[in-house]
Design an enzyme around this catalytic site. Structure first.
Site, PDB file in Angstrom:
ATOM      1  N   ARG A  18       0.809  -1.221   0.000  1.00 32.17           N
ATOM      2  CA  ARG A  18       0.000   0.000   0.000  1.00 32.17           C
ATOM      3  C   ARG A  18       0.840   1.269   0.000  1.00 32.17           C
ATOM      4  NH1 ARG A  18      -4.308  -0.174   4.612  1.00 32.17           N
ATOM      5  NH2 ARG A  18      -2.916  -1.673   5.624  1.00 32.17           N
ATOM      6  N   LYS A  25       8.894  -1.373   2.900  1.00 33.00           N
ATOM      7  CA  LYS A  25       8.207  -0.421   3.778  1.00 33.00           C
ATOM      8  C   LYS A  25       9.085   0.095   4.901  1.00 33.00           C
ATOM      9  CE  LYS A  25       4.938  -1.984   6.526  1.00 33.00           C
ATOM     10  NZ  LYS A  25       3.616  -2.362   7.086  1.00 33.00           N
ATOM     11  N   ARG A 319      25.689  21.016   1.533  1.00 30.57           N
ATOM     12  CA  ARG A 319      25.586  19.635   1.084  1.00 30.57           C
ATOM     13  C   ARG A 319      26.529  18.769   1.925  1.00 30.57           C
ATOM     14  NH1 ARG A 319      26.901  20.418  -5.012  1.00 30.57           N
ATOM     15  NH2 ARG A 319      26.915  18.131  -4.988  1.00 30.57           N
ATOM     16  N   ASN A 372      35.418  22.751  -9.394  1.00 27.62           N
ATOM     17  CA  ASN A 372      36.026  21.505  -8.928  1.00 27.62           C
ATOM     18  C   ASN A 372      35.831  20.332  -9.877  1.00 27.62           C
ATOM     19  OD1 ASN A 372      33.261  21.706  -8.306  1.00 27.62           O
ATOM     20  ND2 ASN A 372      33.413  20.175  -6.703  1.00 27.62           N
ATOM     21  N   SER A 409      39.288  40.949  -8.493  1.00 20.76           N
ATOM     22  CA  SER A 409      37.925  40.671  -8.950  1.00 20.76           C
ATOM     23  C   SER A 409      37.906  40.241 -10.408  1.00 20.76           C
ATOM     24  CB  SER A 409      37.059  41.916  -8.780  1.00 20.76           C
ATOM     25  OG  SER A 409      36.931  42.249  -7.424  1.00 20.76           O
ATOM     26  N   ARG A 426      44.062  41.394 -15.219  1.00 18.57           N
ATOM     27  CA  ARG A 426      44.715  41.549 -16.519  1.00 18.57           C
ATOM     28  C   ARG A 426      45.286  40.233 -17.046  1.00 18.57           C
ATOM     29  NH1 ARG A 426      48.431  44.406 -13.099  1.00 18.57           N
ATOM     30  NH2 ARG A 426      50.362  43.268 -12.754  1.00 18.57           N
TER      31      ARG A 426
END
Length: 451
Positions: A18, A25, A319, A372, A409, A426
């Protein structure tokens, strides 16, 4: 008094048709653990205890789960399904060893507690031959009824066989039972199958005990504790009860749950002191959270360890395999996987950190990605102590960023950066081309690409 030995038999051979699932189960989860795991965790443990799990003929996964949770577990196969007493006798070899107390439970009742097992055993120590677990049903329809005289159990009457007066009884059979282990085989061996289904019912043990001059008694518990699970709807109901238990236990231990009904916990979650969990947080299996840590709204954590005074979220995802040091800060829309972030590390905005070690007090700017996966394998990124990674940077693993290094950055880094060195935007075009060449070589099995 010498401690009594015990054998717990857990019946877990049902198919659970069921549930409408290919998964057995008892392997469905509640609060991050299988139904079977909850029952085995509640069963008596330690010196003088033993455990047997009765499984179906094609349910090796159930046997494996039993041994994962309780390495001491014996497993027995019920080749034919001929009733509950027949299932118990599948473990005849274990019963014959003669434990003082024989406990019989079901693998689909995850809310049963260790305290209830202890209460079941107590009358046996006082001379009873059988203890049956009952509950007061809000709606007893369909349940077996306990027929009692005072505190003595006379019979268990199934719904179909009960008289109109007996059907008014609300004290119902939970199915869980304890027997005097030294007399168990003599009792179980007398159970016949003279019924419409030709099956051997454990409930018949009550009448046999009385015929043998023994005493059968009842102990009661709540209806919630003995909920059996046969459908996905019942699984959800059990989850709700378990979550309410876990939230209450957490708050009783000093955890602040601002909106407890919105927080999802796992049965193995470990909290330190003065932890705060904001609304709409999901904590999966294998999570520990240190003193003073705050988990902000809409964060999701599994198989990770958070140190003291960590700030996580909102909208953060951890995670499996993460370790966050004391004082680390993980901000909104940050995802981490299999990474160690040492004390004081900050990853405040919109970043992915995977298979990475980040040294203490480093700062990871917004939009930073540790690349990665090269399409074939996962690779490691190592970032030293006190490093500064500028916004919108890509660190192409395997790569090492030295202590105190500064990444400008928008940089794409494919080569190691020494301690205290500076990598600026650069150089970005050259590095990108190098990365593309490396990827093409991998795809061609190490051959140089054609010009």
């Amino acid at each position: 008094m010498t401690a009594r030995s015990s054998l717990t038999i857990v019946l877990a051979a049902g198919e659970g048709t069921r549930m409408r699932s290919s998964l057995p189960k008892v392997l469905h989860p509640v609060a991050g653990q299988t139904l079977l795991a909850h029952v085995l965790a509640a069963a008596p443990q330690g010196t003088g205890t033993s455990l047997a799990v009765v499984v179906g003929p094609d349910h090796q996964a159930v046997a494996d789960e039993a041994r994962r949770i309780r390495p001491d577990a014996l497993t027995f196969v019920q080749a034919e399904r001929l009733g509950t007493a027949h299932a118990v006798l599948a473990a005849r070899e274990a019963i014959a060893r003669g434990a003082d107390d024989l406990l019989i439970a079901f693998g689909d009742t995850p809310l049963i507690s260790a305290e209830t097992f202890a209460r079941l055993r107590a009358p046996l120590a006082n001379g009873a031959a059988l203890t049956a677990l009952g509950f007061r049903a809000a709606d007893p329809t369909g349940y077996g009824r306990f027929i009692v005289e005072g505190d003595r159990l006379v019979a268990i009457r199934e719904q179909a066989d009960a008289s109109a007066e007996e059907r008014k009884i609300t004290l119902c059979n939970a199915g869980v039972m304890a027997l005097d282990g030294r007399r168990a085989l003599a009792i179980l061996g007398q159970i016949g199958n003279g019924n419409s289904k030709g099956e051997y019912y454990l409930t018949d043990a009550v009448g046999i005990v009385r015929e043998q001059g023994g005493e059968a008694v009842v102990i009661e518990t709540s209806e919630d504790e003995v909920r059996g699970i046969n459908t996905k709807a019942q699984l959800a109901e059990a989850e709700a009860v378990m979550q309410a238990r876990l939230r209450k236990a957490a708050m009783d231990a000093g955890v602040t749950l601002i909106a407890p009904e919105t927080v999802h916990l796992s049965a193995d979650t470990v909290f330190g002191n003065d932890v705060t969990i904001e609304p709409f947080v999901v904590i999966g299996p294998g999570v520990s959270i240190g003193d003073g840590t705050v988990v902000h709204s809409f964060s999701h954590i599994v198989q990770s360890s958070l140190g003291k005074n960590v700030s996580l979220g909102p909208f953060a995802r951890l995670r499996p395999g993460n370790s966050l040091g004391d004082g680390a800060r993980i901000g909104n829309f940050v995802e981490a996987k299999a990474s160690t972030l040492e004390a004081g590390v900050k990853v405040n905005h919109l970043s992915y950190i995977g298979d990475t070690t980040v040294g203490a007090n480093s700062n990871i700017g917004a939009g930073t990605i540790t690349c990665n996966y090269d399409g074939f394998k996962k690779h490691k990124t190592t970032i030293g102590r006190g490093a500064f990674i500028g916004t919108n940077s890509s660190l192409v693993a395997p790569v090492k960023i030295g202590n105190g290094a500064y990444i400008g950055s928008g940089s794409v880094i494919t080569r190691d950066v020494p301690d205290d060195a500076m990598a600026l935007e650069r150089t970005q075009q050259t590095i990108r081309e190098g990365g593309a060449t490396r990827y093409r070589e991998l795809k061609t099995g190490g051959k140089k690409p054609e010009k």
